[in-house]
Design a protein around this motif. Structure first.
Motif, PDB file in Angstrom:
ATOM      1  N   ALA A  68      27.907  81.873  -4.369  1.00 31.57           N
ATOM      2  CA  ALA A  68      28.112  82.704  -2.938  1.00 31.57           C
ATOM      3  C   ALA A  68      28.187  81.366  -1.995  1.00 31.57           C
ATOM      4  CB  ALA A  68      26.875  83.270  -2.638  1.00 31.57           C
ATOM      5  N   HIS A  69      29.298  80.443  -2.304  1.00 28.82           N
ATOM      6  CA  HIS A  69      29.390  79.410  -1.128  1.00 28.82           C
ATOM      7  C   HIS A  69      30.351  79.737  -0.195  1.00 28.82           C
ATOM      8  CE1 HIS A  69      33.430  79.267  -3.156  1.00 28.82           C
ATOM      9  NE2 HIS A  69      32.795  79.173  -4.460  1.00 28.82           N
ATOM     10  N   GLN A  70      31.003  80.929  -0.218  1.00 25.69           N
ATOM     11  CA  GLN A  70      31.841  81.478   0.694  1.00 25.69           C
ATOM     12  C   GLN A  70      33.020  80.590   1.470  1.00 25.69           C
ATOM     13  OE1 GLN A  70      28.316  82.359   3.229  1.00 25.69           O
ATOM     14  NE2 GLN A  70      29.116  84.398   3.354  1.00 25.69           N
ATOM     15  N   GLY A  71      33.382  79.478   0.400  1.00 24.63           N
ATOM     16  CA  GLY A  71      34.382  78.571   0.865  1.00 24.63           C
ATOM     17  C   GLY A  71      34.169  77.205   1.352  1.00 24.63           C
ATOM     18  N   ILE A  72      32.838  76.890   1.411  1.00 24.64           N
ATOM     19  CA  ILE A  72      32.152  75.932   1.742  1.00 24.64           C
ATOM     20  C   ILE A  72      30.905  75.211   1.443  1.00 24.64           C
ATOM     21  CG2 ILE A  72      31.192  77.199   3.889  1.00 24.64           C
ATOM     22  CD1 ILE A  72      31.956  74.717   5.707  1.00 24.64           C
ATOM     23  N   ALA A  73      30.825  73.942   1.023  1.00 24.66           N
ATOM     24  CA  ALA A  73      29.753  73.428   0.900  1.00 24.66           C
ATOM     25  C   ALA A  73      29.290  72.163   1.341  1.00 24.66           C
ATOM     26  CB  ALA A  73      29.455  73.267  -0.752  1.00 24.66           C
ATOM     27  N   LEU A  74      28.156  71.754   1.920  1.00 23.30           N
ATOM     28  CA  LEU A  74      27.893  70.439   2.745  1.00 23.30           C
ATOM     29  C   LEU A  74      27.168  69.603   1.816  1.00 23.30           C
ATOM     30  CD1 LEU A  74      26.954  71.784   6.156  1.00 23.30           C
ATOM     31  CD2 LEU A  74      29.319  71.237   5.504  1.00 23.30           C
ATOM     32  N   GLU A  75      27.755  68.210   1.534  1.00 24.22           N
ATOM     33  CA  GLU A  75      26.707  67.416   0.800  1.00 24.22           C
ATOM     34  C   GLU A  75      25.689  66.666   1.819  1.00 24.22           C
ATOM     35  OE1 GLU A  75      27.087  63.497  -2.046  1.00 24.22           O
ATOM     36  OE2 GLU A  75      28.787  64.237  -1.094  1.00 24.22           O
ATOM     37  N   VAL A  76      24.488  66.666   1.481  1.00 26.41           N
ATOM     38  CA  VAL A  76      23.332  66.131   2.363  1.00 26.41           C
ATOM     39  C   VAL A  76      22.553  65.264   1.536  1.00 26.41           C
ATOM     40  CG1 VAL A  76      23.343  68.363   3.715  1.00 26.41           C
ATOM     41  CG2 VAL A  76      21.895  68.222   1.993  1.00 26.41           C
ATOM     42  N   ASP A  77      21.756  64.548   2.465  1.00 29.90           N
ATOM     43  CA  ASP A  77      20.801  63.771   1.802  1.00 29.90           C
ATOM     44  C   ASP A  77      19.729  64.412   1.053  1.00 29.90           C
ATOM     45  OD1 ASP A  77      21.790  61.098   2.375  1.00 29.90           O
ATOM     46  OD2 ASP A  77      21.158  61.297   4.578  1.00 29.90           O
ATOM     47  N   ALA A  78      18.987  63.877   0.238  1.00 34.92           N
ATOM     48  CA  ALA A  78      17.832  64.629  -0.506  1.00 34.92           C
ATOM     49  C   ALA A  78      16.997  65.153   0.467  1.00 34.92           C
ATOM     50  CB  ALA A  78      17.272  63.491  -1.599  1.00 34.92           C
ATOM     51  N   PHE A  79      16.379  66.327  -0.051  1.00 30.12           N
ATOM     52  CA  PHE A  79      15.524  66.988   0.945  1.00 30.12           C
ATOM     53  C   PHE A  79      14.194  66.102   1.537  1.00 30.12           C
ATOM     54  CE2 PHE A  79      12.190  69.933   2.321  1.00 30.12           C
ATOM     55  CZ  PHE A  79      12.847  70.566   3.404  1.00 30.12           C
ATOM     56  N   PRO A  80      13.794  65.914   2.771  1.00 30.89           N
ATOM     57  CA  PRO A  80      12.926  65.080   2.880  1.00 30.89           C
ATOM     58  C   PRO A  80      11.500  65.943   3.325  1.00 30.89           C
ATOM     59  CG  PRO A  80      14.163  65.824   4.878  1.00 30.89           C
ATOM     60  CD  PRO A  80      14.828  66.275   3.655  1.00 30.89           C
ATOM     61  N   TYR A  81      10.911  65.953   1.811  1.00 33.02           N
ATOM     62  CA  TYR A  81       9.507  66.681   2.180  1.00 33.02           C
ATOM     63  C   TYR A  81       8.537  66.066   2.878  1.00 33.02           C
ATOM     64  CZ  TYR A  81      11.177  69.282  -1.955  1.00 33.02           C
ATOM     65  OH  TYR A  81      11.811  70.170  -2.788  1.00 33.02           O
ATOM     66  N   SER A  82       7.457  66.612   3.339  1.00 34.86           N
ATOM     67  CA  SER A  82       6.548  66.104   4.250  1.00 34.86           C
ATOM     68  C   SER A  82       5.166  66.187   3.603  1.00 34.86           C
ATOM     69  CB  SER A  82       6.123  67.311   5.303  1.00 34.86           C
ATOM     70  OG  SER A  82       7.518  67.562   6.303  1.00 34.86           O
ATOM     71  N   ASP A  83       4.222  65.335   4.321  1.00 36.87           N
ATOM     72  CA  ASP A  83       2.979  65.172   3.629  1.00 36.87           C
ATOM     73  C   ASP A  83       2.241  66.497   4.140  1.00 36.87           C
ATOM     74  OD1 ASP A  83       3.596  63.009   2.048  1.00 36.87           O
ATOM     75  OD2 ASP A  83       3.033  61.915   3.785  1.00 36.87           O
ATOM     76  N   LEU A  84       1.111  66.775   3.492  1.00 40.12           N
ATOM     77  CA  LEU A  84       0.040  67.881   3.969  1.00 40.12           C
ATOM     78  C   LEU A  84      -0.373  67.288   5.065  1.00 40.12           C
ATOM     79  CD1 LEU A  84      -0.975  70.622   3.803  1.00 40.12           C
ATOM     80  CD2 LEU A  84      -2.775  69.605   2.217  1.00 40.12           C
ATOM     81  N   ALA A  85      -0.534  66.090   5.511  1.00 43.15           N
ATOM     82  CA  ALA A  85      -1.281  65.780   6.679  1.00 43.15           C
ATOM     83  C   ALA A  85      -0.191  65.804   7.845  1.00 43.15           C
ATOM     84  CB  ALA A  85      -1.768  64.141   6.511  1.00 43.15           C
ATOM     85  N   ASP A  86       0.911  65.817   7.449  1.00 42.00           N
ATOM     86  CA  ASP A  86       1.937  65.842   8.745  1.00 42.00           C
ATOM     87  C   ASP A  86       1.857  67.198   9.047  1.00 42.00           C
ATOM     88  OD1 ASP A  86       2.783  63.368   8.401  1.00 42.00           O
ATOM     89  OD2 ASP A  86       4.296  64.040   6.792  1.00 42.00           O
ATOM     90  N   ILE A  87       1.723  68.491   8.090  1.00 41.86           N
ATOM     91  CA  ILE A  87       1.615  69.810   8.612  1.00 41.86           C
ATOM     92  C   ILE A  87       0.498  69.795   9.569  1.00 41.86           C
ATOM     93  CG2 ILE A  87       1.473  72.312   7.693  1.00 41.86           C
ATOM     94  CD1 ILE A  87       3.252  71.282   5.253  1.00 41.86           C
ATOM     95  N   ILE A  88      -0.803  69.432   8.904  1.00 46.45           N
ATOM     96  CA  ILE A  88      -1.902  69.501   9.657  1.00 46.45           C
ATOM     97  C   ILE A  88      -1.869  69.140  11.309  1.00 46.45           C
ATOM     98  CG2 ILE A  88      -4.573  68.950   9.778  1.00 46.45           C
ATOM     99  CD1 ILE A  88      -4.448  69.240   6.698  1.00 46.45           C
ATOM    100  N   ALA A  89      -1.102  67.901  11.048  1.00 46.38           N
ATOM    101  CA  ALA A  89      -1.008  67.157  12.414  1.00 46.38           C
ATOM    102  C   ALA A  89      -0.184  68.181  13.394  1.00 46.38           C
ATOM    103  CB  ALA A  89      -0.268  65.863  12.243  1.00 46.38           C
ATOM    104  N   ARG A  90       0.783  68.747  12.868  1.00 46.55           N
ATOM    105  CA  ARG A  90       1.669  69.728  13.384  1.00 46.55           C
ATOM    106  C   ARG A  90       0.969  70.856  14.079  1.00 46.55           C
ATOM    107  NH1 ARG A  90       6.959  73.776  11.188  1.00 46.55           N
ATOM    108  NH2 ARG A  90       7.489  73.983  13.616  1.00 46.55           N
ATOM    109  N   ALA A  91       0.313  71.359  13.210  1.00 47.11           N
ATOM    110  CA  ALA A  91      -0.721  72.461  13.675  1.00 47.11           C
ATOM    111  C   ALA A  91      -1.761  71.775  14.848  1.00 47.11           C
ATOM    112  CB  ALA A  91      -1.702  72.962  12.528  1.00 47.11           C
ATOM    113  N   ASP A  92      -2.186  70.701  14.976  1.00 48.45           N
ATOM    114  CA  ASP A  92      -3.074  70.084  15.965  1.00 48.45           C
ATOM    115  C   ASP A  92      -2.078  69.960  16.964  1.00 48.45           C
ATOM    116  OD1 ASP A  92      -5.124  70.137  14.261  1.00 48.45           O
ATOM    117  OD2 ASP A  92      -5.118  68.045  13.820  1.00 48.45           O
ATOM    118  N   ALA A  93      -1.038  69.410  16.846  1.00 48.48           N
ATOM    119  CA  ALA A  93      -0.099  69.111  18.300  1.00 48.48           C
ATOM    120  C   ALA A  93       0.529  70.247  18.700  1.00 48.48           C
ATOM    121  CB  ALA A  93       0.966  68.290  17.869  1.00 48.48           C
ATOM    122  N   ALA A  94       0.703  71.496  17.915  1.00 47.23           N
ATOM    123  CA  ALA A  94       1.646  72.490  18.402  1.00 47.23           C
ATOM    124  C   ALA A  94       0.724  73.622  18.943  1.00 47.23           C
ATOM    125  CB  ALA A  94       2.525  73.104  17.546  1.00 47.23           C
TER     126      ALA A  94
END
Length: 299
Positions: A68-94
Motif C-alpha cells: 500500500a505504498h501509493q507510489g511513494i516511500a521515504l527512506e529515513v534513519d532508524a526510529f529513535p526510541y525514547s527511554d521510559l524516563a523521557d516519557i515520565i519527564a514529558r508527563a512532568d513537563a507537559a
C-alpha cells in the motif's frame, strides 16, 4: 534497498510536515509523473531539499510491508526510541501533577494493531507508549503507515521488562490499570482520572501473569460477539480516559514536547485538541469485551 522506510502518501506528507529527517524519496516512475496529487507531494519534497528518485513500481512493491505504498516511500534513519524516563519527564513537563496517559503494550505482536494503538494514544493526548524490546511489534514501515504518522509525534519506549516498567511508572505517580475480561467492573465505573498507565495484553494471551496492575477494567458489552481486538479495545479505553479527564484537560495549555522528530533534532508542536462531550445520558451496560486472558491484580 536496505534501510528504514515510510510508505504511503499520508505518512510521507506527515513526515514532511513535521520535519522528520528523510534521506531520500522513492517515487513510482509512471505514477509519479502522471498523478497530480503525487506530483505536488514530490514538489514539496524537493522544496525541502529531499532527493527524489523515480524507480520502477516493482521496487516499491519489494520494500512495501503490505503493498500500500501509493507510489511513494521515504527512506529515513532508524526510529529513535525514547527511554521510559523521557516519557515520565514529558508527563512532568507537559502535565505537571495533572492528568497524563501512558499506554503500555504487554507483547502486542501485530504491526497493524500496534500502529492503530499508537495513533489512538496520540490523538487523545497520551504522553507516550511503552513496548517490550523482544517478542513484540516494533516501529517498522507498517507502523508508519497504520499509525498515519502518529509515531512521529509520540515518544515510544522499548523496555526489557514490562513489569519493572510498571513499577517505575508507579513510582512516578501513575495508577496502573490493566484491560482484562476478568475485571469486576467496566471502564465507565473505573477511576481513570489523573496519571494512568493503561496496560493492554497481547492478542493471544492477554496480560502476562507477572505483570501486576493496581486495578483491572473491561469494556461494557451487549452483543453476542466474543470480543474486540486489542487495538479497538485500547482506542475505547483511551477515549474513556480522555472523557473522564476532559474538564481538567480542556483548561490545560497544549504542550510542546519531545517526539520522534524532535529527538533527531526537530521540534514538533503537539496537536492536543479534542472535543469533550457530556455523558449525562450515556446508558450503562453489563458485560465485557476484551481479547485473551489477563494477569492477576494486586489492587
Amino acid at each position: 534497498p536496505a534501510g528504514e522506510y515510510i510508505e504511503g502518501r499520508r505518512a510521507a506528507a506527515e513526515a514532511l510536515r513535521t520535519g522528520f529527517p528523510v534521506k531520500r524519496a522513492l517515487v513510482a516512475d509512471a505514477e509519479g509523473r502522471r498523478d497530480a496529487a503525487l506530483a505536488q507531494l514530490v514538489d514539496q519534497l524537493r522544496g525541502a531539499n529531499i532527493p527524489v528518485e523515480y524507480v520502477a513500481a516493482e521496487q516499491l512493491d519489494a520494500l512495501s510491508s503490505h503493498g500500500a505504498h501509493q507510489g511513494i516511500a521515504l527512506e529515513v534513519d532508524a526510529f529513535p526510541y525514547s527511554d521510559l524516563a523521557d516519557i515520565i519527564a514529558r508527563a512532568d513537563a507537559a502535565c505537571g501533577t495533572g492528568p497524563a496517559l501512558v499506554v503500555v503494550l504487554d507483547h502486542v505482536t501485530d504491526a497493524g494493531n500496534f500502529g492503530a494503538i499508537v495513533r489512538s494514544a496520540e490523538v487523545v493526548g497520551a504522553v507516550g507508549v511503552v513496548i517490550a524490546n523482544k517478542r513484540a511489534a516494533e516501529v517498522t514501515v507498517a507502523t508508519y503507515k497504520t499509525s498515519a504518522g502518529a509515531v512521529m509525534h509520540l515518544p515510544i519506549a522499548r523496555v526489557p521488562n514490562i513489569a519493572r516498567a510498571l513499577e517505575q511508572l508507579k513510582a512516578a505517580g501513575f495508577w496502573t490499570v490493566g484491560a482484562s475480561e476478568h475485571a469486576e467492573g467496566s471502564c465507565w465505573d473505573a477511576p481513570l482520572t489523573g496519571r494512568i498507565a493503561l496496560v493492554m495484553g497481547s492478542e493471544g494471551d492477554g496480560i502476562s501473569r507477572l505483570v501486576l496492575c493496581d486495578d483491572l477494567t473491561k469494556l461494557p458489552q451487549r452483543g453476542a460477539t466474543e470480543s474486540l481486538n486489542v487495538a479497538q479495545a485500547a482506542t475505547a479505553l483511551c477515549y474513556e480516559w480522555l472523557r473522564q479527564n476532559a474538564g481538567v484537560l480542556e483548561r490545560a495549555p497544549i504542550a510542546e514536547a519531545p517526539s520522534a522528530a524532535s529527538s533527531l533534532g526537530k521540534n514538533v508542536q503537539l496537536n492536543g485538541h479534542f472535543e469533550p462531550h457530556n455523558d449525562t445520558n450515556v446508558p450503562k451496560y453489563d458485560g465485557a469485551v476484551l481479547m485473551g486472558e489477563a494477569g492477576e491484580s494486586r489492587g
